[in-house]
Design an enzyme around this catalytic site. Structure first.
Site, PDB file in Angstrom:
ATOM      1  CG  HIS A  14      -0.081  -0.146   2.577  1.00 18.95           C
ATOM      2  ND1 HIS A  14       0.308  -1.392   2.902  1.00 18.95           N
ATOM      3  CD2 HIS A  14       0.058   0.681   3.446  1.00 18.95           C
ATOM      4  CE1 HIS A  14       0.878  -1.315   3.827  1.00 18.95           C
ATOM      5  NE2 HIS A  14       0.615  -0.053   4.465  1.00 18.95           N
ATOM      6  CG  HIS A 103      29.634   0.484 -10.327  1.00 19.71           C
ATOM      7  ND1 HIS A 103      30.313   1.333  -9.622  1.00 19.71           N
ATOM      8  CD2 HIS A 103      30.432   0.786 -11.726  1.00 19.71           C
ATOM      9  CE1 HIS A 103      31.188   2.305 -10.406  1.00 19.71           C
ATOM     10  NE2 HIS A 103      30.944   1.865 -11.609  1.00 19.71           N
ATOM     11  NE  ARG A 137      36.362  -1.049 -10.846  1.00 15.43           N
ATOM     12  CZ  ARG A 137      35.813  -0.111 -11.966  1.00 15.43           C
ATOM     13  NH1 ARG A 137      35.812  -0.518 -13.194  1.00 15.43           N
ATOM     14  NH2 ARG A 137      35.307   1.001 -11.399  1.00 15.43           N
TER      15      ARG A 137
HETATM   16  C1  RB5 Z   1       4.237   0.038   5.434  1.00 16.79           C
HETATM   17  O1  RB5 Z   1       3.445   1.265   6.415  1.00 16.79           O
HETATM   18  C2  RB5 Z   1       5.760   0.389   5.435  1.00 16.79           C
HETATM   19  O2  RB5 Z   1       6.262  -0.398   6.582  1.00 16.79           O
HETATM   20  C3  RB5 Z   1       6.324  -0.296   3.932  1.00 16.79           C
HETATM   21  O3  RB5 Z   1       5.594   0.113   3.042  1.00 16.79           O
HETATM   22  C4  RB5 Z   1       7.845  -0.303   4.013  1.00 16.79           C
HETATM   23  O4  RB5 Z   1       8.224   1.005   4.205  1.00 16.79           O
HETATM   24  C5  RB5 Z   1       8.801  -1.147   4.598  1.00 16.79           C
HETATM   25  O5  RB5 Z   1       9.958  -1.408   4.697  1.00 16.79           O
END
Ligand code: RB5
Length: 149
Positions: A14, A103, A137
């Site tokens: 989300h 890289h 490299r």
């Molecule tokens: C969701 O609130 C948030 O924790 C998630 O989108 C993310 O940032 C986690 O690493």
């Protein structure tokens, strides 16, 4: 030049939903073959549920590149980097997107949906897709990544 016929899976939670919707529409309009693996709304979900499917496609060689997004980009990249064939680079500016290809031969770009503008994210994705690995490299170095002590 990136081969636009190559399918690019994209997934977010989300926290990355709005940016994902923007990128899907813009990239599709520009002729990229983008495949939306969800999430489908701003309803709260767990990011691994939408990042694992993208990472698995890269792991299995089904797709060459993927895009993952969560609020910070952190959880998404941590999840994707559990797969041995995945190198997910967390990017917040265009130079980072260029360097993680050049890289690190990254095959997934991880974006922090709550910390970058939509236009910057689009620019990062296009830079990522259109930058070739430098090799040399850096081959030795990326081969050492999975050699834990
Ligand atoms: C969701 O609130 C948030 O924790 C998630 O989108 C993310 O940032 C986690 O690493």
């Amino acid at each position: 030049m990136f081969d636009k016929s190559l399918e690019i899976p994209i997934g977010s939670d989300h926290g990355g939903f709005d940016l994902k919707q923007f990128l899907v529409e813009k990239l599709h309009t520009e002729g990229y073959n983008i495949k939306d693996l969800g999430t489908g709304s701003i309803e709260s979900v767990d990011y691994p549920d939408f990042i694992h499917p993208v990472a698995k496609l890269i792991q299995d060689g089904k797709n060459k590149f993927g895009i993952i997004i969560c609020g910070s980009g952190q959880g998404a990249s941590m999840t994707a980097n559990k797969y041995p064939n995945v190198r997910a680079g967390l990017c917040w500016d265009v130079e980072q997107a260029r360097l993680t290809r050049l890289h690190n031969n990254a095959n997934i770009i991880s974006l922090p949906g709550r910390f970058v503008s939509f236009d910057l994210a689009l620019e990062m994705v296009k830079t990522f897709l259109n930058t070739e690995f430098e090799g040399g490299r850096h081959i030795l170095r990326i081969n050492k990544i999975s050699k834990t002590l």
